[in-house]
Design a protein around this motif. Structure first.
Motif, PDB file in Angstrom:
ATOM      1  N   PRO A  75     -93.089 131.903 -21.123  1.00 48.88           N
ATOM      2  CA  PRO A  75     -94.627 131.704 -21.166  1.00 48.88           C
ATOM      3  C   PRO A  75     -94.967 130.399 -22.138  1.00 48.88           C
ATOM      4  CG  PRO A  75     -94.279 134.119 -21.860  1.00 48.88           C
ATOM      5  CD  PRO A  75     -92.796 133.273 -21.617  1.00 48.88           C
ATOM      6  N   ASN A  76     -94.418 130.207 -23.033  1.00 49.51           N
ATOM      7  CA  ASN A  76     -94.281 128.717 -23.671  1.00 49.51           C
ATOM      8  C   ASN A  76     -92.987 128.295 -23.892  1.00 49.51           C
ATOM      9  OD1 ASN A  76     -96.107 130.929 -25.574  1.00 49.51           O
ATOM     10  ND2 ASN A  76     -97.260 129.019 -24.866  1.00 49.51           N
TER      11      ASN A  76
ATOM     12  N   ARG B 296     -89.878 126.583 -24.922  1.00 50.19           N
ATOM     13  CA  ARG B 296     -88.983 126.251 -26.043  1.00 50.19           C
ATOM     14  C   ARG B 296     -87.807 125.289 -25.832  1.00 50.19           C
ATOM     15  NH1 ARG B 296     -88.669 132.231 -28.080  1.00 50.19           N
ATOM     16  NH2 ARG B 296     -87.529 132.291 -26.253  1.00 50.19           N
ATOM     17  N   THR B 297     -87.528 124.713 -26.783  1.00 50.40           N
ATOM     18  CA  THR B 297     -86.157 123.973 -26.569  1.00 50.40           C
ATOM     19  C   THR B 297     -85.003 124.624 -26.395  1.00 50.40           C
ATOM     20  OG1 THR B 297     -86.958 122.102 -28.059  1.00 50.40           O
ATOM     21  CG2 THR B 297     -84.442 122.342 -27.828  1.00 50.40           C
ATOM     22  N   GLU B 298     -85.051 125.862 -26.941  1.00 52.73           N
ATOM     23  CA  GLU B 298     -83.931 126.766 -26.701  1.00 52.73           C
ATOM     24  C   GLU B 298     -83.698 127.270 -25.302  1.00 52.73           C
ATOM     25  OE1 GLU B 298     -86.303 126.790 -29.085  1.00 52.73           O
ATOM     26  OE2 GLU B 298     -86.253 128.533 -30.433  1.00 52.73           O
TER      27      GLU B 298
ATOM     28  N   LEU C 204     -81.307 124.624 -23.879  1.00 52.19           N
ATOM     29  CA  LEU C 204     -80.024 124.397 -24.712  1.00 52.19           C
ATOM     30  C   LEU C 204     -78.814 125.104 -23.924  1.00 52.19           C
ATOM     31  CD1 LEU C 204     -81.086 124.623 -28.384  1.00 52.19           C
ATOM     32  CD2 LEU C 204     -80.487 122.523 -27.132  1.00 52.19           C
TER      33      LEU C 204
ATOM     34  N   GLN D 124     -95.567 125.162 -28.855  1.00 58.33           N
ATOM     35  CA  GLN D 124     -94.321 124.780 -30.130  1.00 58.33           C
ATOM     36  C   GLN D 124     -94.437 123.529 -30.114  1.00 58.33           C
ATOM     37  OE1 GLN D 124     -91.415 127.591 -30.201  1.00 58.33           O
ATOM     38  NE2 GLN D 124     -92.645 129.398 -30.580  1.00 58.33           N
ATOM     39  N   LEU D 125     -93.853 122.809 -29.186  1.00 56.30           N
ATOM     40  CA  LEU D 125     -93.931 121.261 -28.944  1.00 56.30           C
ATOM     41  C   LEU D 125     -94.169 120.803 -27.529  1.00 56.30           C
ATOM     42  CD1 LEU D 125     -89.984 120.669 -30.222  1.00 56.30           C
ATOM     43  CD2 LEU D 125     -92.058 120.168 -31.338  1.00 56.30           C
TER      44      LEU D 125
ATOM     45  N   LEU E  72     -91.335 116.625 -25.780  1.00 61.30           N
ATOM     46  CA  LEU E  72     -90.336 116.598 -26.883  1.00 61.30           C
ATOM     47  C   LEU E  72     -89.400 117.835 -26.790  1.00 61.30           C
ATOM     48  CD1 LEU E  72     -93.049 115.870 -29.700  1.00 61.30           C
ATOM     49  CD2 LEU E  72     -91.105 114.367 -28.929  1.00 61.30           C
TER      50      LEU E  72
ATOM     51  N   GLY F 109     -86.549 116.501 -24.241  1.00 54.59           N
ATOM     52  CA  GLY F 109     -86.106 115.541 -24.986  1.00 54.59           C
ATOM     53  C   GLY F 109     -85.025 116.022 -26.079  1.00 54.59           C
ATOM     54  N   LEU F 110     -85.566 116.915 -26.957  1.00 47.93           N
ATOM     55  CA  LEU F 110     -84.657 117.538 -28.089  1.00 47.93           C
ATOM     56  C   LEU F 110     -83.646 118.152 -27.458  1.00 47.93           C
ATOM     57  CD1 LEU F 110     -84.656 118.038 -31.070  1.00 47.93           C
ATOM     58  CD2 LEU F 110     -86.125 119.744 -30.730  1.00 47.93           C
TER      59      LEU F 110
ATOM     60  N   VAL G 232     -81.069 115.754 -26.688  1.00 46.60           N
ATOM     61  CA  VAL G 232     -80.320 115.285 -27.767  1.00 46.60           C
ATOM     62  C   VAL G 232     -79.184 116.489 -28.438  1.00 46.60           C
ATOM     63  CG1 VAL G 232     -80.399 114.354 -30.172  1.00 46.60           C
ATOM     64  CG2 VAL G 232     -81.896 113.701 -28.455  1.00 46.60           C
ATOM     65  N   ILE G 233     -79.633 117.417 -28.483  1.00 55.10           N
ATOM     66  CA  ILE G 233     -78.883 118.670 -29.209  1.00 55.10           C
ATOM     67  C   ILE G 233     -77.714 118.869 -28.091  1.00 55.10           C
ATOM     68  CG2 ILE G 233     -78.476 121.131 -29.529  1.00 55.10           C
ATOM     69  CD1 ILE G 233     -80.246 119.395 -31.662  1.00 55.10           C
TER      70      ILE G 233
ATOM     71  N   PRO H  25     -84.894 134.885 -21.969  1.00 54.05           N
ATOM     72  CA  PRO H  25     -84.659 133.727 -22.840  1.00 54.05           C
ATOM     73  C   PRO H  25     -84.116 133.872 -24.186  1.00 54.05           C
ATOM     74  CG  PRO H  25     -87.066 134.649 -23.062  1.00 54.05           C
ATOM     75  CD  PRO H  25     -86.188 135.416 -21.996  1.00 54.05           C
TER      76      PRO H  25
ATOM     77  N   GLU I 284    -100.421 122.906 -34.673  1.00 56.45           N
ATOM     78  CA  GLU I 284    -100.804 123.877 -33.516  1.00 56.45           C
ATOM     79  C   GLU I 284    -102.029 123.817 -33.042  1.00 56.45           C
ATOM     80  OE1 GLU I 284     -98.172 124.923 -32.061  1.00 56.45           O
ATOM     81  OE2 GLU I 284     -96.676 124.975 -34.013  1.00 56.45           O
TER      82      GLU I 284
ATOM     83  N   ILE J 232     -97.418 131.836 -31.809  1.00 61.02           N
ATOM     84  CA  ILE J 232     -96.739 131.664 -32.994  1.00 61.02           C
ATOM     85  C   ILE J 232     -96.724 132.890 -33.996  1.00 61.02           C
ATOM     86  CG2 ILE J 232     -96.098 130.091 -34.961  1.00 61.02           C
ATOM     87  CD1 ILE J 232     -96.110 128.756 -32.266  1.00 61.02           C
TER      88      ILE J 232
ATOM     89  N   LEU K  33     -89.751 126.737 -37.213  1.00 62.85           N
ATOM     90  CA  LEU K  33     -90.363 125.651 -36.230  1.00 62.85           C
ATOM     91  C   LEU K  33     -91.205 124.401 -37.122  1.00 62.85           C
ATOM     92  CD1 LEU K  33     -91.828 124.717 -33.373  1.00 62.85           C
ATOM     93  CD2 LEU K  33     -93.526 126.582 -33.874  1.00 62.85           C
TER      94      LEU K  33
ATOM     95  N   VAL L  56     -87.056 114.843 -31.830  1.00 60.28           N
ATOM     96  CA  VAL L  56     -86.203 114.166 -31.165  1.00 60.28           C
ATOM     97  C   VAL L  56     -85.479 113.203 -31.967  1.00 60.28           C
ATOM     98  CG1 VAL L  56     -85.802 113.030 -29.039  1.00 60.28           C
ATOM     99  CG2 VAL L  56     -87.483 114.773 -28.992  1.00 60.28           C
TER     100      VAL L  56
ATOM    101  N   ALA M 174     -83.147 114.628 -34.447  1.00 64.59           N
ATOM    102  CA  ALA M 174     -82.006 115.027 -33.775  1.00 64.59           C
ATOM    103  C   ALA M 174     -80.926 113.999 -33.645  1.00 64.59           C
ATOM    104  CB  ALA M 174     -82.363 115.854 -32.716  1.00 64.59           C
TER     105      ALA M 174
ATOM    106  N   ARG N  69     -78.312 115.419 -36.102  1.00 68.76           N
ATOM    107  CA  ARG N  69     -78.265 116.494 -35.335  1.00 68.76           C
ATOM    108  C   ARG N  69     -78.025 117.960 -35.775  1.00 68.76           C
ATOM    109  NH1 ARG N  69     -74.895 118.257 -30.825  1.00 68.76           N
ATOM    110  NH2 ARG N  69     -73.001 117.232 -31.446  1.00 68.76           N
TER     111      ARG N  69
ATOM    112  N   GLU O 227     -79.982 121.516 -35.448  1.00 64.60           N
ATOM    113  CA  GLU O 227     -79.399 122.764 -34.699  1.00 64.60           C
ATOM    114  C   GLU O 227     -79.428 123.737 -35.688  1.00 64.60           C
ATOM    115  OE1 GLU O 227     -75.833 121.328 -31.802  1.00 64.60           O
ATOM    116  OE2 GLU O 227     -75.349 120.690 -33.957  1.00 64.60           O
TER     117      GLU O 227
ATOM    118  N   ARG P 249     -83.869 130.816 -33.680  1.00 67.03           N
ATOM    119  CA  ARG P 249     -83.778 131.697 -32.671  1.00 67.03           C
ATOM    120  C   ARG P 249     -83.324 133.192 -33.049  1.00 67.03           C
ATOM    121  NH1 ARG P 249     -78.828 129.411 -31.609  1.00 67.03           N
ATOM    122  NH2 ARG P 249     -79.828 127.908 -30.353  1.00 67.03           N
TER     123      ARG P 249
ATOM    124  N   ILE Q 104     -92.896 136.743 -27.555  1.00 64.92           N
ATOM    125  CA  ILE Q 104     -94.005 135.997 -27.792  1.00 64.92           C
ATOM    126  C   ILE Q 104     -94.990 137.141 -27.084  1.00 64.92           C
ATOM    127  CG2 ILE Q 104     -95.956 134.402 -27.060  1.00 64.92           C
ATOM    128  CD1 ILE Q 104     -93.500 132.680 -26.320  1.00 64.92           C
TER     129      ILE Q 104
END
Lengths: 197, 438
Positions: free
Chosen positions: A50-51, A53-55, A58, A101-102, A106, A109-110, A113-114, A197, B22, B72, B115, B132, B135, B139, B143, B150, B164
Motif C-alpha cells: 500500500p505504501n 517502503r525501502t524494506e 532490500l 514514508q519516503l 529515496l 535509492g536507499l 545503497v544498502i 512484505p 509526513e 504511520i 523512521l 540516501v 547511508a 550505511r 541498516e 522492521r 499498515i
C-alpha cells in the motif's frame, strides 16, 4: 513435488483501492494477472505494498528485477509514465501518489545503497485525478487502464524474456503466502506468487 | 525574488519543497524590523472528513475507518477510539488483551520513531540532504534503523493482521489473538533491536544541535505505573491533571484562516507541546529502567524539555523503552481465555486520549440510542502542536534571518522536522516563505 521456475520479476503493487484513483495499480494488477500465460505468471512474484517502503526492495534477490506500479499525480489524468528505477531521482514531472514514508526515489535509492547495487527495474504509473476516500476510479483513469495494463504486461514479458534459463525451485518453498492482498476493500490479486512484505 | 536576495525595505525567502515531513503544508513568516510578526504553518491538504465518514456507524466500524487516517500511526487512532468506547460501555478487558494492545502500540512507536530518527531527521545533524546520503556515509547506521523499524512492522503485522491500517482491534479485545509461539518468533529480533535502540541513543546523543532554548507548556498523559500509551491522566508542566476523556475541559480547537487543520490551544489561549519530549519530561520516571539508564547516560533529560532539536533524543529513548517493554510483554504473555469480551451497544459520550508517537490523540464520540455514532471529534497531535511550532519558529527566526538563504532554510526545516509533524493526520511537503514587511 512439483517444481516451479524461480520468479525473475517482482511486481510491486502500490496504492489503496479505497482512495479513488489511488487504486489504479491494484485494479490493473487484479485484471491483468489472471490473463497472463501460465509461463509468464510463474515468473512473477507479486508484492502488495500500500505504501512502498525501502524494506520492500532490500530483499530483491540477485537476477530479479522490480516493476513498481502506482498512481501518480502531475501529468494530465489518464496519462501513462514509465521510468527506469535508476532514473527516478531525476524525475520531475510526476509524483507517485502512494509513497508515504519516503518519496519513492529515496526509497529506491536507499535500497540501492544498502544493497550496494542499484535496484534494477522500472516504475510504471498512471496519472490520477481524484483520491478521496470511497470514490470510484475517475473516468480518465478508467480510460487509461488498458494502456496501463498493456505497459505493465509488456514490461513483465520483456524482463522475463531477458532472463536466461530459469532455475527450478520446489513449489512448497516458494509459496510464502500470508500476504495482505485479501484485505478488506482491496482487489484480489492472482495468480502469480504473492509475497508478504 | 528568491531567498538571499535583498532589496530596499524588503527581504523575502521563497523556499519550496521542505522534505522529510509526513504530508504537505507551507510556512510563511512575516518580518518587520528584524522581528517575526507572524508565523503561519499552513496545512492546505484537503480536509478528509473522517468525522463525517463515521456517522451512523457502529463502534467496531469506527475502529477500521479511523485506522485509515494515517499510514504511520493507525494504531493510535484505533486505541483512542476503542478505549473511549469501552470506557462508555463499561467493557472490562482481559489483562492479557490490555498487554497485547500495549504491545501493538509498542510496534507502532518503534516503527514510527525509527523512521523519523533514521530516515527523516538524522540527515540534518550530519549536514546531509537525505537518508540516501546518510547511508552512503554511514550505511551501518541506516541498516540499524531499518532493522529496528522492521521489528515494529512485524509486531503491528502480527497483532494487527497487516503492517499498515491494522484490522484486528475490536471493542472488547481483538478479533484474534496470537499464540505465545507466534510472539516467541519475534523475540530474537527484539533482542537485536534492543541493542540497536541503545546504540541509537548513544548515536543521537553525540549530535550537535543548534543552541535554541525556550520554556514551553508541555502536555502528555501520565499513569501511576506505566509510561503513558493507552492509559493515564492528562497532565502538564504547570499543574494540570485531568481525566483522559476531559480534554475539552482544558483545551479548545479553533479555525485559523491559513490552514485546513484546526489548531488547538488551552482555555487560556496558550500554545502547548505534545509528543516524546513532553512524555519524557512529564512521565520519565515511568520509563523502562533500560531507557531511563540510557537517558541518564546521555545527560539530555533537561535539554529535551527545553530545546526542540533534542526531540530526536526523546524519540531514541522511547525506542529503547518500547522495545524493552515489548520483550517483557512477550516473555510474560499468557493467551487470554477469549480474544474479545462481549458488550452491548448503548448511547452516551465516549471520550478518551492515548499517546500516539507524535503525542496526545483525543477522540470524542456521541452515540445515539442504537449505539451508532451521531457525532465525532478527532483531535490529532500535529494539529495540537501547530501553534507551538509557530511560536517556536517566531522565537527562533531572528537567530537565522541574518544567514544566507540556504543556511536559514536548513535551520527552519530542521526545526520543523524536530516535531515530526504528520500533516496528513492533521487534515503533505512544506513551502516556506519569509517576507519583510518593514
Amino acid at each position: 513435488m512439483t517444481t516451479l521456475p524461480r520468479p525473475v520479476v517482482r511486481l510491486v503493487v502500490c496504492g489503496n483501492a479505497d482512495r479513488g484513483d489511488d487504486g489504479a495499480a491494484l485494479t490493473a494488477a487484479a485484471t491483468l494477472l489472471p490473463s497472463l500465460t501460465p509461463v509468464l505468471a510463474s515468473r512473477i512474484e507479486v508484492r502488495r505494498c500500500p505504501n512502498l517502503r525501502t524494506e520492500d526492495l532490500l530483499d530483491l534477490p540477485d537476477g530479479v528485477q522490480a516493476v513498481i506500479i502506482d498512481a501518480v499525480i502531475g501529468p494530465p489524468p489518464g496519462e501513462l509514465v514509465r521510468v527506469p528505477l535508476c532514473a527516478l531521482a531525476a524525475r520531475a514531472a510526476f509524483t507517485p501518489r502512494s509513497s508515504h514514508q519516503l518519496p519513492i526515489d529515496l526509497a529506491v535509492g536507499l535500497a540501492g545503497v544498502i544493497r550496494k547495487r542499484p535496484v534494477p527495474g522500472t516504475f510504471i504509473g498512471l496519472s490520477g485525478h481524484r483520491f478521496g476516500f470511497g470514490t470510484p476510479l475517475s473516468r480518465a483513469v478508467r480510460a487509461g487502464l488498458p494502456a496501463f495494463r498493456a505497459a505493465i504486461e509488456a514490461e513483465l514479458e520483456a524482463m522475463a524474456a531477458s532472463t536466461s534459463v530459469p532455475e527450478l525451485v520446489p513449489s512448497v518453498a516458494s509459496e510464502s503466502g500470508g500476504a495482505d492482498s485479501g484485505a478488506a476493500g482491496q482487489a484480489p490479486i492472482a495468480p502469480g506468487r504473492v509475497s508478504a512484505p | 525574488m528568491h531567498g538571499g536576495e535583498v532589496a530596499v525595505g524588503e527581504r523575502r525567502f521563497d523556499v519550496t519543497g521542505i522534505t522529510r515531513v509526513e504530508g504537505e503544508g507551507s510556512l510563511r513568516l512575516a518580518v518587520r524590523d528584524g522581528n517575526v510578526t507572524e508565523a503561519h504553518l499552513a496545512i492546505f491538504e484537503a480536509p478528509r472528513y473522517f468525522e463525517q465518514l463515521v456517522l451512523g456507524r457502529t463502534p467496531d466500524d469506527v475502529l477500521d475507518i479511523v485506522a485509515r487516517i494515517c499510514g504511520i500511526c493507525p494504531v493510535a487512532y484505533q486505541m483512542s477510539a476503542v478505549h473511549a468506547f469501552e470506557d462508555l460501555l463499561g467493557v472490562v478487558i482481559d489483562p492479557s488483551v490490555r498487554a497485547l494492545r500495549r504491545l501493538l502500540y509498542c510496534g507502532e512507536w518503534i516503527e514510527s520513531h525509527a523512521l523519523h530518527v533514521y530516515l527523516l531527521h538524522a540527515p540534518d545533524f550530519a549536514g546531509l540532504a537525505s537518508a540516501v546520503e546518510l547511508a552512503r556515509v554511514d550505511r551501518a547506521a541506516v541498516e540499524r534503523g531499518l532493522a529496528i523499524k522492521r521489528v515494529g512492522n512485524r509486531l503491528v503485522s502480527l497483532l494487527g493482521g497487516r503492517p499498515i491500517h491494522p484490522v484486528s482491534v475490536r471493542v472488547g479485545g481483538f478479533s484474534r489473538v496470537p499464540r505465545a509461539a507466534d510472539l516467541a518468533q519475534i523475540r530474537p529480533e527484539l533482542d537485536d533491536a534492543l541493542r540497536g535502540a541503545l546504540a541509537t541513543m548513544d548515536w543521537v546523543a553525540g549530535f550537535s544541535v543548534p543552541d535554541f532554548e525556550r520554556d514551553p507548556l508541555l502536555v502528555s498523559l501520565r499513569h501511576a505505573t506505566d509510561y503513558p500509551m493507552n492509559e493515564g491522566r492528562i497532565v502538564s508542566n504547570d499543574g494540570m491533571d485531568i481525566e483522559p476523556g476531559a480534554w475539552e475541559s482544558a483545551f479548545q480547537e479553533q479555525q485559523v484562516p491559513w490552514s485546513h487543520a484546526l489548531q488547538a490551544r488551552d482555555r487560556d489561549g496558550r500554545a502547548y507541546l505534545l509528543g516524546p519530549a513532553s512524555r519524557v519530561t512529564l512521565a520519565g520516571e515511568q520509563l523502562h529502567p533500560l531507557a531511563l539508564a540510557a537517558l541518564d547516560r546521555s545527560g539530555l533529560a533537561t535539554a529535551i524539555a527545553r530545546n526542540p532539536y533534542w526531540g530526536i533524543a526523546a524519540r531514541a529513548v522511547e525506542i529503547v523503552h518500547a522495545v524493552a517493554v515489548a520483550i517483557e510483554i512477550i516473555d510474560g504473555y499468557g493467551e487470554p481465555a477469549r480474544p474479545m469480551e462481549p458488550w452491548a451497544p448503548g448511547p452516551g459520550i465516549a471520550a478518551w486520549a492515548t499517546e500516539a508517537p507524535r503525542g496526545l490523540l483525543f477522540h470524542r464520540y456521541r452515540l445515539d440510542e442504537r449505539g451508532r455514532i451521531a457525532e465525532a471529534s478527532i483531535v490529532p497531535p500535529t494539529s495540537q502542536n501547530q501553534a507551538a511550532i509557530e511560536a517556536d519558529l517566531t522565537a527562533f527566526a531572528p537567530m537565522v534571518l541574518g544567514l544566507d538563504h540556504a543556511a536559514a532554510t536548513h535551520r527552519f526545516e530542521q526545526l520543523i522536522r524536530s516535531y515530526d509533524p504528520c500533516i496528513s493526520c492533521a487534515t503533505h511537503f512544506l513551502d516556506l516563505r519569509v517576507e519583510d514587511q518593514s
